[in-house]
Design an enzyme around this catalytic site. Structure first.
Site, mmCIF file in Angstrom:
data_model
loop_
_atom_site.group_PDB
_atom_site.id
_atom_site.type_symbol
_atom_site.label_atom_id
_atom_site.label_comp_id
_atom_site.label_asym_id
_atom_site.label_seq_id
_atom_site.Cartn_x
_atom_site.Cartn_y
_atom_site.Cartn_z
ATOM 1 N N ARG A 140 0.847 -1.204 0.000
ATOM 2 C CA ARG A 140 0.000 0.000 0.000
ATOM 3 C C ARG A 140 0.881 1.253 0.000
ATOM 4 O O ARG A 140 0.586 2.241 -0.671
ATOM 5 C CB ARG A 140 -0.936 0.003 1.222
ATOM 6 C CG ARG A 140 -1.567 1.374 1.448
ATOM 7 C CD ARG A 140 -2.772 1.366 2.389
ATOM 8 N NE ARG A 140 -2.674 0.535 3.555
ATOM 9 C CZ ARG A 140 -1.955 0.816 4.658
ATOM 10 N NH1 ARG A 140 -1.261 1.931 4.737
ATOM 11 N NH2 ARG A 140 -1.933 -0.028 5.670
ATOM 12 N N TYR B 238 -16.854 18.886 -13.963
ATOM 13 C CA TYR B 238 -17.286 17.483 -14.053
ATOM 14 C C TYR B 238 -18.207 17.185 -12.853
ATOM 15 O O TYR B 238 -17.909 17.593 -11.719
ATOM 16 C CB TYR B 238 -16.049 16.577 -14.057
ATOM 17 C CG TYR B 238 -16.362 15.138 -13.752
ATOM 18 C CD1 TYR B 238 -17.204 14.407 -14.570
ATOM 19 C CD2 TYR B 238 -15.833 14.518 -12.628
ATOM 20 C CE1 TYR B 238 -17.522 13.086 -14.274
ATOM 21 C CE2 TYR B 238 -16.122 13.191 -12.333
ATOM 22 C CZ TYR B 238 -16.978 12.484 -13.157
ATOM 23 O OH TYR B 238 -17.295 11.195 -12.866
ATOM 24 N N ASP C 139 -7.435 19.738 -13.732
ATOM 25 C CA ASP C 139 -7.834 18.404 -14.163
ATOM 26 C C ASP C 139 -7.516 18.311 -15.659
ATOM 27 O O ASP C 139 -8.162 18.957 -16.484
ATOM 28 C CB ASP C 139 -9.333 18.215 -13.892
ATOM 29 C CG ASP C 139 -9.824 16.812 -14.225
ATOM 30 O OD1 ASP C 139 -9.213 16.163 -15.108
ATOM 31 O OD2 ASP C 139 -10.827 16.367 -13.637
ATOM 32 N N LYS D 201 -9.401 7.228 -18.347
ATOM 33 C CA LYS D 201 -9.764 7.761 -19.656
ATOM 34 C C LYS D 201 -8.598 7.578 -20.639
ATOM 35 O O LYS D 201 -8.175 6.465 -20.883
ATOM 36 C CB LYS D 201 -10.206 9.218 -19.502
ATOM 37 C CG LYS D 201 -11.240 9.423 -18.373
ATOM 38 C CD LYS D 201 -12.508 8.660 -18.626
ATOM 39 C CE LYS D 201 -13.592 8.698 -17.573
ATOM 40 N NZ LYS D 201 -13.361 9.115 -16.244
#
Ligand code: PLP
Length: 405
Positions: free
Chosen positions: A47, A99, A171, A196
């Site tokens: 992690r 968004y 972004d 994306k």
């Protein structure tokens, strides 16, 4: 520094020193041996850090030309990690067409925790300056925006924000580092939904944050480990693999989008096309300055409103009706009822006649033919809505649907 395409393929990914494998092995180990307490080869627990994630972080940071990079389990986890720097009483500025997920995170998760926000038109540095408050800590930019393709001048926003001591986050999901590098334009932080274009194949959910600021990097590394919203090694591998072809994909996405925009611009079913590559787009000049090309995302408003928009998205065959974007296959969607449903009733609600297209890299003539057919149906739906007495929209739809089968 070597070229973008070279870094996309090699940064963080030397051949494996043990076997010579030219593709980075996926490191699934959750824990790593220590010779004595605290003496190890750079990894302790997966992690906190692991070899596959580190390779991805080095590669993506190199593409954004950033000193530091952090991978997350999703774009939203990446956004959350950045915004966790805020404390009750702080204020964040978001775009007035952000968004929907960003809006939801700010308005429904951060606001109840005491963080205030304002949605502002970031295309106007004057509007931003007027809305800034002494407690504004972050100006959140998206450019181009999802779904309206609004272009924001990052340098102009950074000038206003920095004068008031606020951090600028961009972004960069729609543009990708191939088309636009926000840090070079004056931003402090870049975030991505790597789900994306970075992944590029609709088979992995991921997020990424890059910065040059050591204090921000320390915060991000701490949150990444403390909260643990980390991507699996396999997910990191998929993004690494996807990013190798980012440059060629983005060139083709942009090229295909130009043909789709040309069709939309002349079709009677379309009232308005949103694409920064159009000279009439209000952000065209800024986009030309700060982007290498205009990308593969296109939105348009159907002349027949919501009914026509729904008819169009239901009628395409090659363009799959689905959420998400940025992959090799073309997608189409109705933001008001799908990706931006969370903004309904808010100041960020989108026009119900809006259709969003993610132009893929299929043969461009096939894409144009498919969309033209769906637009013809949309135009017929609009005509039927105007004169329902002599031809029912249902009848027309059924005839066209026969053709689908
Ligand atoms: N930012 C933008 C511009 C997006 O389009 C999305 C998702 O659609 C996100 C962030 C959130 O990313 P994810 O879905 O990977 O959490």
């Amino acid at each position: 520094m070597s070229g973008f395409e070279t870094r996309a393929i090699h940064a963080g990914q030397d051949p494996d020193p043990v076997t010579g494998a030219v593709v980075l092995p996926i490191s699934l180990a959750t824990t790593f041996a220590q010779e004595e307490v605290g003496r190890h080869q750079g990894f302790e627990y997966a992690r906190t850090d692991n070899p596959t994630r580190r390779a991805l972080e080095e590669c993506l940071a190199s593409l954004e030309e950033a000193r530091f990079g952090f991978a997350f389990a999703s774009g939203m986890a990446a956004e959350d990690a950045v915004l966790r720097r805020l404390v009750p009483g702080d204020h964040v500025m978001i775009p007035d067409d952000a968004y929907g997920g960003t809006f939801r995170l700010v308005a429904k998760v951060l606001a109840p925790a005491g963080i205030t926000w304002t949605a502002v038109d970031l295309t106007s540095p004057e509007a931003l300056a007027a809305a800034m408050r002494p407690e504004t800590r972050v100006v959140w930019v998206e450019t181009p925006t999802n779904p309206m393709l609004t272009v924001v001048d990052v340098a102009a926003v950074a000038e206003v924000a920095h004068a008031r001591g606020a951090t600028v986050v961009v972004d960069n999901t729609f543009a990708t580092p191939y088309l636009q590098r926000p840090l070079a334009l004056g931003a402090d932080v870049v975030v991505h939904s790597s789900t994306k274009y970075l992944g590029g194949h609709s088979d992995v959910v991921g997020g990424f944050v890059a910065t040059d600021d050591p204090a921000l990097a320390e915060h991000l590394g701490f949150v990444q480990n403390a909260v643990g919203a980390v991507p699996s090694p396999f997910d990191c591998y998929l993004v690494l693999r996807g990013v190798k072809t980012l440059a060629v994909r983005m060139d083709r996405h942009s090229e295909n989008a130009r043909a789709i925009v040309a069709l939309l611009a002349e079709h009677p079913a379309v009232a308005r096309v949103c694409y920064p590559g159009l000279p009439a787009h209000p952000g065209h000049e800024v986009a030309r300055r700060q982007m290498r090309d205009f990308g593969g995302m296109v939105s348009f408003v159907a002349a027949g409103g919501e009914a026509a928009a729904r008819a169009i998205v239901a009628e395409t065959r090659l363009f799959t009706l689905a959420e998400s974007l940025g992959a090799v296959e073309s997608l189409i969607e109705h933001p008001a009822a799908m990706t931006h449903l969370s903004a309904v009733g808010s100041p960020l609600a989108v026009d119900p006649g809006l259709v969003r297209i993610s132009v893929g890299i299929e043969t461009v003539g096939d894409l144009v033919d498919d969309l033209r057919h769906a637009l013809d149906v949309g135009a017929a739906a609009a005509a039927d809505a105007r004169s329902p007495g002599w031809r029912s929209a249902f009848g027309r739809r059924r005839r066209v649907s026969d053709r689908r089968r």
